[in-house]
Write a protein that holds these residues in place. Structure first.
Motif, short mmCIF file in Angstrom:
data_model
loop_
_atom_site.label_atom_id
_atom_site.label_comp_id
_atom_site.label_asym_id
_atom_site.label_seq_id
_atom_site.Cartn_x
_atom_site.Cartn_y
_atom_site.Cartn_z
N ARG A 1 4.51 0.61 4.66
CA ARG A 1 5.64 0.59 3.74
C ARG A 1 5.18 0.57 2.28
NH1 ARG A 1 10.79 0.16 6.14
NH2 ARG A 1 10.48 1.03 8.21
N GLY A 2 3.93 0.22 2.05
CA GLY A 2 3.42 0.23 0.69
C GLY A 2 3.05 1.61 0.18
N THR A 3 2.88 2.56 1.09
CA THR A 3 2.47 3.91 0.68
C THR A 3 3.43 5.00 1.15
OG1 THR A 3 1.08 4.15 2.67
CG2 THR A 3 0.03 3.28 0.67
N ALA A 4 4.36 4.68 2.04
CA ALA A 4 5.20 5.72 2.67
C ALA A 4 6.00 6.51 1.65
CB ALA A 4 6.14 5.08 3.69
N ALA A 5 6.61 5.83 0.70
CA ALA A 5 7.49 6.54 -0.25
C ALA A 5 6.69 7.51 -1.10
CB ALA A 5 8.23 5.54 -1.13
N THR A 6 5.57 7.05 -1.64
CA THR A 6 4.74 7.93 -2.47
C THR A 6 4.20 9.09 -1.67
OG1 THR A 6 4.11 6.16 -4.00
CG2 THR A 6 2.64 8.06 -3.86
N ALA A 7 3.67 8.81 -0.48
CA ALA A 7 3.07 9.86 0.34
C ALA A 7 4.10 10.91 0.73
CB ALA A 7 2.43 9.26 1.58
N PHE A 8 5.27 10.48 1.18
CA PHE A 8 6.30 11.44 1.59
C PHE A 8 6.77 12.27 0.40
CE2 PHE A 8 10.65 12.77 2.61
CZ PHE A 8 10.42 13.41 3.82
N ALA A 9 6.95 11.63 -0.74
CA ALA A 9 7.36 12.37 -1.93
C ALA A 9 6.33 13.42 -2.30
CB ALA A 9 7.58 11.41 -3.10
N GLU A 10 5.06 13.06 -2.22
CA GLU A 10 4.00 13.98 -2.65
C GLU A 10 3.85 15.17 -1.71
OE1 GLU A 10 2.26 14.19 -5.27
OE2 GLU A 10 2.31 12.25 -6.27
N VAL A 11 4.00 14.96 -0.41
CA VAL A 11 3.75 16.06 0.52
C VAL A 11 5.01 16.87 0.83
CG1 VAL A 11 1.70 15.04 1.56
CG2 VAL A 11 3.94 14.55 2.55
N LEU A 12 6.21 16.32 0.50
CA LEU A 12 7.42 17.09 0.76
C LEU A 12 8.59 16.74 -0.15
CD1 LEU A 12 8.78 19.27 2.46
CD2 LEU A 12 9.50 17.47 4.06
N GLY A 13 8.88 15.47 -0.29
CA GLY A 13 10.11 15.06 -0.95
C GLY A 13 10.31 15.61 -2.35
N ASN A 14 9.22 15.69 -3.11
CA ASN A 14 9.35 16.14 -4.50
C ASN A 14 9.73 17.61 -4.63
OD1 ASN A 14 8.71 13.62 -5.46
ND2 ASN A 14 6.57 14.09 -5.92
N ASP A 15 9.41 18.41 -3.63
CA ASP A 15 9.69 19.85 -3.77
C ASP A 15 10.44 20.45 -2.59
OD1 ASP A 15 7.59 19.73 -2.00
OD2 ASP A 15 6.27 21.06 -3.12
N ILE A 16 11.16 19.62 -1.83
CA ILE A 16 11.94 20.16 -0.72
C ILE A 16 13.00 21.14 -1.23
CG2 ILE A 16 13.50 18.19 -0.75
CD1 ILE A 16 12.44 20.32 2.32
N ASP A 17 13.55 20.91 -2.43
CA ASP A 17 14.53 21.86 -2.98
C ASP A 17 13.91 23.24 -3.15
OD1 ASP A 17 16.92 20.26 -3.30
OD2 ASP A 17 15.81 19.15 -4.83
N ARG A 18 12.66 23.29 -3.62
CA ARG A 18 11.98 24.58 -3.80
C ARG A 18 11.69 25.23 -2.46
NH1 ARG A 18 6.39 26.29 -4.65
NH2 ARG A 18 5.70 24.12 -4.42
N VAL A 19 11.31 24.42 -1.48
CA VAL A 19 11.05 24.97 -0.15
C VAL A 19 12.29 25.67 0.39
CG1 VAL A 19 10.48 24.40 2.24
CG2 VAL A 19 9.30 23.21 0.37
N VAL A 20 13.44 25.04 0.23
CA VAL A 20 14.69 25.60 0.76
C VAL A 20 15.17 26.79 -0.06
CG1 VAL A 20 17.13 25.09 1.17
CG2 VAL A 20 15.37 23.45 1.87
N PRO B 1 15.93 5.54 3.87
CA PRO B 1 16.39 5.85 2.50
C PRO B 1 15.45 6.76 1.73
CG PRO B 1 16.62 3.50 2.96
CD PRO B 1 15.79 4.08 4.07
N VAL B 2 14.16 6.75 2.11
CA VAL B 2 13.18 7.61 1.44
C VAL B 2 13.31 9.04 1.91
CG1 VAL B 2 10.70 8.08 1.22
CG2 VAL B 2 11.55 5.72 1.02
N LYS B 3 13.46 9.24 3.21
CA LYS B 3 13.42 10.60 3.74
C LYS B 3 14.79 11.26 3.89
CE LYS B 3 13.16 8.86 8.51
NZ LYS B 3 12.23 8.52 9.59
N GLU B 4 15.87 10.47 3.89
CA GLU B 4 17.19 11.07 4.12
C GLU B 4 17.53 12.18 3.11
OE1 GLU B 4 21.89 9.96 4.79
OE2 GLU B 4 20.61 8.57 3.71
N PRO B 5 17.26 12.01 1.81
CA PRO B 5 17.59 13.11 0.89
C PRO B 5 16.86 14.40 1.25
CG PRO B 5 17.22 11.09 -0.34
CD PRO B 5 16.79 10.81 1.07
N ALA B 6 15.61 14.31 1.66
CA ALA B 6 14.87 15.51 2.06
C ALA B 6 15.42 16.07 3.36
CB ALA B 6 13.38 15.18 2.23
#
Length: 250
Positions: free
Chosen positions: A123-142, A166-171
């Motif tokens: 839980r200390g790294t999940a949000a950052t890791a998910f954002a970096e590998v997908l969450g930050n640019d899922i809009d561009r992917v789609v 709550p971290v992954k639901e927006p993606a």
């Protein structure tokens, strides 16, 4: 595979007295003992982060070792270095390396396994890791899907079960707009329910599930729909719910 990184890693191993032979690896200290790639990683990968070089160059060298050895333990050493007293590692080098390799048309099991059991379960790294590998640019992917971006998105979605909802639901809500990601998103939802550390919100997950365009014979779709509709969050919190769904043919 990034050729320059792979070649640099092979040269670095040679400097440590480790060389490739026909059926594996040998070290100059015990030339008659054949080593596996995993053994090489466990014995030498940590040494990358003691080298007198910039941290970003250490990360690049470590990724070169991963390209060369395809051994999960290399990713462990990267994580130890990132979370250790000399960390964190430079984000551009670390997560850029993950993204490029997740996009590459080659096996990425070591990377996805490391995301799943290390970065995402913590839980200390999940949000950052998910954002970096997908969450930050899922809009561009789609919006601008390419084979490389889709490959990365699918791989991340499928191993994203432990990421807090709550971290992954927006993606997830963005990914559902692109049918090419529906199968991987289903895998992510199923893992969110079945993983020991899986996390979901049943009503929201059920609403996403209903929007997926999947083959009629998709395995476990009906069972997942049943347990989510019943309000169950995780298989291990309600161990009999899935069996009941299977038994009733839901």
């Amino acid at each position: 595979m990034e050729t320059q990184a792979w070649e640099a890693a092979q040269r670095w191993l040679a400097d440590q007295g480790v060389s490739r032979v026909r059926d594996g690896w040998v070290s100059i200290e015990a030339p008659d003992v054949l080593l596996t790639a995993d053994q090489v990683a466990q014995s030498w990968a940590g040494g990358v982060f003691t080298e007198d070089m910039r941290a970003a160059d250490q990360v690049r060298l470590a990724f070169g070792l991963l390209d060369l050895l395809d051994a999960y333990w290399v990713t462990c050493e990267m994580r130890f270095a990132d979370r250790g007293p000399e960390g964190p590692l430079p984000a551009d080098a670390l997560w850029g390396g993950y993204r490029r390799r997740l996009e590459a048309d080659r096996d990425a099991e070591a990377l996805t396994y490391s995301l799943w059991v290390d970065w995402f379960e913590d839980r200390g790294t999940a949000a950052t890791a998910f954002a970096e590998v997908l969450g930050n640019d899922i809009d561009r992917v789609v919006a601008e899907p390419s084979e490389a971006l889709l490959r990365r998105a699918r791989r991340v979605l499928e191993c994203s079960g432990p990421v807090p909802w709550p971290v992954k639901e927006p993606a997830y809500r963005t990914a559902v707009r692109l049918p090419a990601l529906h199968s991987a998103l289903f895998g992510g939802l199923r893992a969110s329910y079945h993983d020991v550390h899986g996390d979901l919100e049943p009503a929201a997950a059920s609403a996403l599930l209903d929007r997926l365009e999947l083959p009629a014979d998709t395995e476990h779709f009906a069972e997942l729909r049943h347990v989510l509709a019943a309000g169950h969050q995780n298989h291990y919190r309600s161990p009999h719910a899935w069996d009941e769904a299977v038994r009733t043919g839901s």
